[in-house]
Design a protein around this motif. Structure first.
Motif, PDB file in Angstrom:
ATOM      1  N   VAL A 330       0.858  -1.183   0.000  1.00 36.16           N
ATOM      2  CA  VAL A 330       0.000   0.000   0.000  1.00 36.16           C
ATOM      3  C   VAL A 330       0.895   1.234   0.000  1.00 36.16           C
ATOM      4  CG1 VAL A 330      -1.765   1.309   1.229  1.00 36.16           C
ATOM      5  CG2 VAL A 330      -1.830  -1.199   1.216  1.00 36.16           C
ATOM      6  N   MET A 331       0.743   2.079  -1.006  1.00 33.48           N
ATOM      7  CA  MET A 331       1.561   3.275  -1.145  1.00 33.48           C
ATOM      8  C   MET A 331       0.685   4.514  -0.957  1.00 33.48           C
ATOM      9  SD  MET A 331       4.503   1.839  -1.755  1.00 33.48           S
ATOM     10  CE  MET A 331       5.568   3.168  -2.359  1.00 33.48           C
ATOM     11  N   TRP A 332       1.231   5.499  -0.258  1.00 35.79           N
ATOM     12  CA  TRP A 332       0.492   6.744   0.018  1.00 35.79           C
ATOM     13  C   TRP A 332       1.310   7.955  -0.414  1.00 35.79           C
ATOM     14  CZ3 TRP A 332      -1.960   6.841   5.621  1.00 35.79           C
ATOM     15  CH2 TRP A 332      -3.116   6.046   5.628  1.00 35.79           C
ATOM     16  N   ASP A 333       0.595   8.985  -0.835  1.00 34.97           N
ATOM     17  CA  ASP A 333       1.196  10.308  -0.993  1.00 34.97           C
ATOM     18  C   ASP A 333       1.080  11.008   0.352  1.00 34.97           C
ATOM     19  OD1 ASP A 333       2.077  12.830  -1.670  1.00 34.97           O
ATOM     20  OD2 ASP A 333       0.241  13.381  -2.744  1.00 34.97           O
ATOM     21  N   PRO A 353     -17.082   7.669  12.655  1.00 32.90           N
ATOM     22  CA  PRO A 353     -16.720   6.816  11.508  1.00 32.90           C
ATOM     23  C   PRO A 353     -16.719   7.552  10.171  1.00 32.90           C
ATOM     24  CG  PRO A 353     -18.193   5.632  12.967  1.00 32.90           C
ATOM     25  CD  PRO A 353     -18.164   7.055  13.456  1.00 32.90           C
ATOM     26  N   GLU A 354     -17.382   8.702  10.080  1.00 31.69           N
ATOM     27  CA  GLU A 354     -17.348   9.486   8.849  1.00 31.69           C
ATOM     28  C   GLU A 354     -16.083  10.335   8.759  1.00 31.69           C
ATOM     29  OE1 GLU A 354     -20.872  11.796   8.470  1.00 31.69           O
ATOM     30  OE2 GLU A 354     -22.230  10.088   8.752  1.00 31.69           O
ATOM     31  N   PHE A 355     -15.436  10.572   9.903  1.00 30.02           N
ATOM     32  CA  PHE A 355     -14.225  11.395   9.929  1.00 30.02           C
ATOM     33  C   PHE A 355     -12.971  10.542   9.764  1.00 30.02           C
ATOM     34  CE2 PHE A 355     -10.699  13.381  12.245  1.00 30.02           C
ATOM     35  CZ  PHE A 355     -10.677  14.647  11.669  1.00 30.02           C
ATOM     36  N   TYR A 356     -12.907   9.443  10.485  1.00 31.71           N
ATOM     37  CA  TYR A 356     -11.746   8.548  10.408  1.00 31.71           C
ATOM     38  C   TYR A 356     -11.975   7.523   9.300  1.00 31.71           C
ATOM     39  CZ  TYR A 356     -10.559  10.418  15.013  1.00 31.71           C
ATOM     40  OH  TYR A 356     -10.253  11.252  16.067  1.00 31.71           O
ATOM     41  N   GLN A 357     -10.971   7.314   8.488  1.00 33.37           N
ATOM     42  CA  GLN A 357     -11.057   6.326   7.413  1.00 33.37           C
ATOM     43  C   GLN A 357     -10.783   4.950   8.010  1.00 33.37           C
ATOM     44  OE1 GLN A 357     -12.003   7.813   4.370  1.00 33.37           O
ATOM     45  NE2 GLN A 357     -12.116   9.490   5.867  1.00 33.37           N
ATOM     46  N   THR A 358     -11.841   4.242   8.361  1.00 35.51           N
ATOM     47  CA  THR A 358     -11.717   3.049   9.190  1.00 35.51           C
ATOM     48  C   THR A 358     -10.783   1.998   8.598  1.00 35.51           C
ATOM     49  OG1 THR A 358     -13.958   3.390  10.019  1.00 35.51           O
ATOM     50  CG2 THR A 358     -12.990   1.219  10.352  1.00 35.51           C
ATOM     51  N   LEU A 359     -11.002   1.582   7.358  1.00 36.90           N
ATOM     52  CA  LEU A 359     -10.188   0.509   6.787  1.00 36.90           C
ATOM     53  C   LEU A 359      -8.834   0.990   6.276  1.00 36.90           C
ATOM     54  CD1 LEU A 359     -12.845  -1.683   4.939  1.00 36.90           C
ATOM     55  CD2 LEU A 359     -11.875  -1.986   7.214  1.00 36.90           C
ATOM     56  N   PRO A 360      -8.766   2.022   5.433  1.00 36.66           N
ATOM     57  CA  PRO A 360      -7.453   2.412   4.910  1.00 36.66           C
ATOM     58  C   PRO A 360      -6.611   3.182   5.909  1.00 36.66           C
ATOM     59  CG  PRO A 360      -9.137   3.860   4.020  1.00 36.66           C
ATOM     60  CD  PRO A 360      -9.857   2.772   4.775  1.00 36.66           C
ATOM     61  N   ALA A 379       4.748  19.046  -4.189  1.00 34.67           N
ATOM     62  CA  ALA A 379       5.252  17.851  -4.865  1.00 34.67           C
ATOM     63  C   ALA A 379       4.792  16.602  -4.127  1.00 34.67           C
ATOM     64  CB  ALA A 379       6.772  17.885  -4.931  1.00 34.67           C
ATOM     65  N   GLU A 380       4.340  15.611  -4.854  1.00 32.79           N
ATOM     66  CA  GLU A 380       3.934  14.362  -4.239  1.00 32.79           C
ATOM     67  C   GLU A 380       5.124  13.660  -3.593  1.00 32.79           C
ATOM     68  OE1 GLU A 380       2.085  11.927  -7.172  1.00 32.79           O
ATOM     69  OE2 GLU A 380       0.137  12.914  -6.988  1.00 32.79           O
ATOM     70  N   GLN A 381       4.836  12.903  -2.552  1.00 27.05           N
ATOM     71  CA  GLN A 381       5.848  12.069  -1.898  1.00 27.05           C
ATOM     72  C   GLN A 381       5.210  10.698  -1.645  1.00 27.05           C
ATOM     73  OE1 GLN A 381       8.706  11.846   2.099  1.00 27.05           O
ATOM     74  NE2 GLN A 381       7.188  13.452   1.937  1.00 27.05           N
ATOM     75  N   ILE A 382       5.503   9.752  -2.514  1.00 23.66           N
ATOM     76  CA  ILE A 382       4.878   8.436  -2.458  1.00 23.66           C
ATOM     77  C   ILE A 382       5.769   7.477  -1.665  1.00 23.66           C
ATOM     78  CG2 ILE A 382       3.878   6.552  -3.795  1.00 23.66           C
ATOM     79  CD1 ILE A 382       2.501   9.237  -4.224  1.00 23.66           C
ATOM     80  N   VAL A 383       5.220   6.945  -0.556  1.00 23.96           N
ATOM     81  CA  VAL A 383       5.985   6.033   0.302  1.00 23.96           C
ATOM     82  C   VAL A 383       5.061   4.901   0.755  1.00 23.96           C
ATOM     83  CG1 VAL A 383       7.405   7.955   1.134  1.00 23.96           C
ATOM     84  CG2 VAL A 383       5.424   7.205   2.472  1.00 23.96           C
ATOM     85  N   PRO A 384       5.617   3.791   1.236  1.00 28.86           N
ATOM     86  CA  PRO A 384       4.770   2.745   1.822  1.00 28.86           C
ATOM     87  C   PRO A 384       3.988   3.281   3.016  1.00 28.86           C
ATOM     88  CG  PRO A 384       6.974   1.894   1.387  1.00 28.86           C
ATOM     89  CD  PRO A 384       7.043   3.377   1.182  1.00 28.86           C
TER      90      PRO A 384
END
Length: 669
Positions: A330-333, A353-360, A379-384
């Motif tokens: 799973v990679m995130w910016d 539950p609408e504020f916190y992204q429960t699964l991701p 600038a994007e910074q894509i990391v695990p």
């Protein structure tokens, strides 16, 4: 030299010049004898006064702030106590500075909550800077020396402050408090003594080494070792539980063999900076009054109408533990392009539950289109994701050698103050302040803010006495699962099942045991824990299915969880309060240049396992973004559920705004 005298105004001291009046006559009307005109003479012109220039580089206040932070790092990990130390030392330096300006002192020569600190006349020369620096130095030196005299690192602390006194050219052995002859050193000592006396009666129980006077835990300790599983002995799953950890090491790296007491549950009785009685609610338990500031109300409780919110929140902590690996692809910016810029917080626990992204994982961040300073996209910074979450938990955890959360925000403020793009205009307006004035005022305000944040957060912790995740998750897992009555181990107060993250152990499962003795128990897909790490420089535990009765926060095995209740989060309260303050006094929500960050090297940052797998930079566009990131880190670290977090952020928001306005009432220029 201009002779000035003290005069009282609204309970604080200001300076007023003793100027001789002229042209008013000495008699009564027409009976006065006319004077004979004389030839004018050339007036005598005094020699010009050469004023000492501001020193290059760091101000004296900054030097003493660094020594104070060093002292905190070498003391016991006591965030409440050190918020108070930061407040008192910063205020003592402010008083020493203000007495030479048209500003009101906070304590010296004034009265705070009924405590009076007397002062006497003092002569002020035109060249005040040398005396300001001297008075500031003696005030800080004497107070630090007193407050940290019982610290485990007292030798290092004393060596550091003695070195600084020698570097500044001051005699550290001078202890006089008689400043009637104009001694700035004695004035500094007198100011420090005022704060020492004040601190002995402000409700902190300093003379009793800050020990608790009334509070007693309702739960027996939870033993955390490789032999003990579950939490069978807990009496009330909604209340805080002490932990017994073999070889316990606190957040400052100090070892103790006993289960640590709850830190500062009675801190609501400490005299605040800007908090008022209007912010306070008083409750009584076991014959003792608990003063609670900015009371957010009761948190979700298991076995009540709010059980669902309780179970969701602690299950989310378990679920987010599954993010603590760099092997899930799973990679995130993690740049401000994608993270930050939260517009509002939900008002009720049911809306969390609408504020916190429960699964991701993560929150309601939307990021920013452009950097407002450069007008260019971030600038994007894509990391695990697992690198980001683990680094986040470690960076904000304030582990060994830390200055604790309130001190951490002094470090952040100092970084901001050093930035070449920061214009030191108060609230972003008016003239540019010199380094000394900016540091003195900003430290004074931040110290009061951190002190009030500690009082507000710990007053809630002491009264609500709320359970931590390591206790709650293990206790619910002992009861079973709460989702399917027709399945094994059902209990309405158990932990909810989430396919892929929280399930039941079935026969044939590797966790079932040799004789299927664990069949029907709850299992979690989570960080495996410290038992899977032999060499922290080479090993990482990773994520896999574990029995829920063995769940462990993402923490060191010698620490696990801070020794005090969860609700509300101290990190969230401190951080949001500081963010509001920095936003206000700099006149901008953004860090100088539109972004700040912290560079993390690959495989050489995490303390108790190897990582991160690649270099990354924690980045924040605004002060509030940094505070929000700090808050989330405590969920990934297994220290707080969401119920602890957002109320803390909201309290911090109120504390920060209130403290700035109150502090500014002492400024007259």
């Amino acid at each position: 030299m201009i002779k000035t005298k003290w005069r009282k105004l609204s309970g604080a001291i200001i300076f007023g010049s003793a100027v001789a009046l002229s042209g008013c006559g000495g008699g009564s009307g027409s009976s006065a004898t006319p004077t004979t005109p004389t030839t004018p003479t050339t007036p005598t012109v005094p020699d010009p006064v050469t004023l000492t220039p501001q020193r290059e580089g760091q101000s004296v206040a900054r030097m003493w702030n660094e020594s104070l932070l060093y002292a905190i790092r070498n003391d016991f990990a006591r965030p409440t106590v050190h918020a108070r130390n930061l407040h008192h030392v910063s205020s003592a330096m402010y008083d020493a500075w203000s007495l030479f300006n048209n500003n009101n002192a906070y304590l010296f020569g004034s009265s705070v909550a009924g405590f009076e600190c007397a002062a006497q006349d003092f002569s002020v020369p035109e060249d005040v800077l040398p005396l300001q620096e001297e008075a500031i130095s003696y005030a800080a030196y004497t107070l630090i020396k007193y407050r940290f005299r019982f610290s485990p690192g007292v030798g290092f602390i004393y060596a550091d402050i003695d070195r600084l006194m020698e570097e500044l050219g001051y005699d550290a052995s001078l202890e006089s408090t008689d400043y009637s002859d104009g001694s700035a050193a004695a004035l500094g000592n007198a100011i420090a003594n005022c704060y020492i006396e004040y601190g002995l009666q402000d409700g902190a129980n300093e003379s009793g080494f800050y020990e608790n006077l009334y509070y007693q835990p309702v739960n027996p300790p939870l033993v955390l070792d490789s032999e003990t599983v579950g939490n069978a002995n807990i009496v009330d799953v909604n209340r805080w539980q002490p932990l017994v950890i073999e070889g316990f090491i606190d957040q400052a790296g100090n070892r103790t063999e006993d289960a640590p007491d709850f830190l500062s549950p009675e801190w609501g009785n400490v005299t605040p900076f800007a908090l008022t009685d209007d912010n306070k609610t008083t409750y009584t338990r076991d014959g003792f009054e608990y003063h609670v500031y900015h009371d957010p109300g009761i948190p979700p409780l298991l076995g009540t109408d709010s059980s669902a919110e309780f179970q969701w929140g602690f299950a989310l902590v378990s679920l987010w533990s599954s993010h603590l690996t760099d092997s899930d692809e799973v990679m995130w910016d993690i740049s401000p392009n994608s993270i930050g810029n939260i517009s509002e917080f939900p008002d009720s626990f049911a809306d969390y539950p609408e504020f916190y992204q429960t699964l991701p994982g993560g929150d309601a961040s939307v990021g920013y289109e452009v950097n407002p300073v450069t007008q260019q996209p971030y600038a994007e910074q894509i990391v695990p994701r697992g690198d980001y979450t683990r680094v986040l938990a470690e960076f904000w955890a304030d582990g060994p050698d830390s200055e604790t959360p309130p001190g951490h925000w002094y470090v952040i403020m100092n970084t901001v103050n050093d930035h070449e793009l920061l214009e030191k205009r108060w609230r972003g307006e008016g003239e540019v302040l010199d380094n000394l004035q900016w540091d003195i005022k900003s430290y004074f305000v931040l110290g009061g803010t951190m002190h009030d944040a500690a009082i507000a957060a710990w007053s809630n912790k002491g009264w609500y006495d709320y359970v931590r995740p390591v206790s709650a998750i293990r206790a619910m897992a002992d009861l079973g699962q709460s989702s399917e009555p027709e399945l094994a181990s059902y209990d309405a107060n158990g932990i909810p099942l989430i396919p892929g993250y929280i399930e039941l152990i079935e026969s044939g499962d590797p966790l079932a045991g040799d004789a299927d003795e664990h069949v029907g128990k709850v299992k979690l897909y989570a960080w495996k824990g410290p038992d899977y790490i032999d060499d922290p420089t080479q090993d990482k535990a990773g994520v896999d299915w574990i029995r829920a009765e063995n769940w462990w926060p993402y923490q060191r095995p010698t620490f696990v969880t801070p020794p005090f209740a969860g609700y509300v989060s101290g990190h969230s309260t401190y951080s949001r309060a500081a963010a509001e303050l920095l936003t206000t006094i700099t006149g901008s929500a953004y860090f100088p240049g539109g972004m700040s960050g912290f560079e993390v090297p690959a495989n050489d940052f995490l303390v108790f396992e190897r990582g991160p797998s690649m270099p990354l930079t924690l980045q924040w566009a605004t002060y509030r973004d940094a505070a929000d990131q700090c808050s989330l880190s405590r969920i990934w670290g297994g220290i707080h559920p969401p119920a602890d977090d957002l109320p803390g952020r909201k309290i911090g928001e109120q504390v920060g705004a209130q403290s700035v306005v109150f502090a500014e009432s002492f400024f007259s220029e």
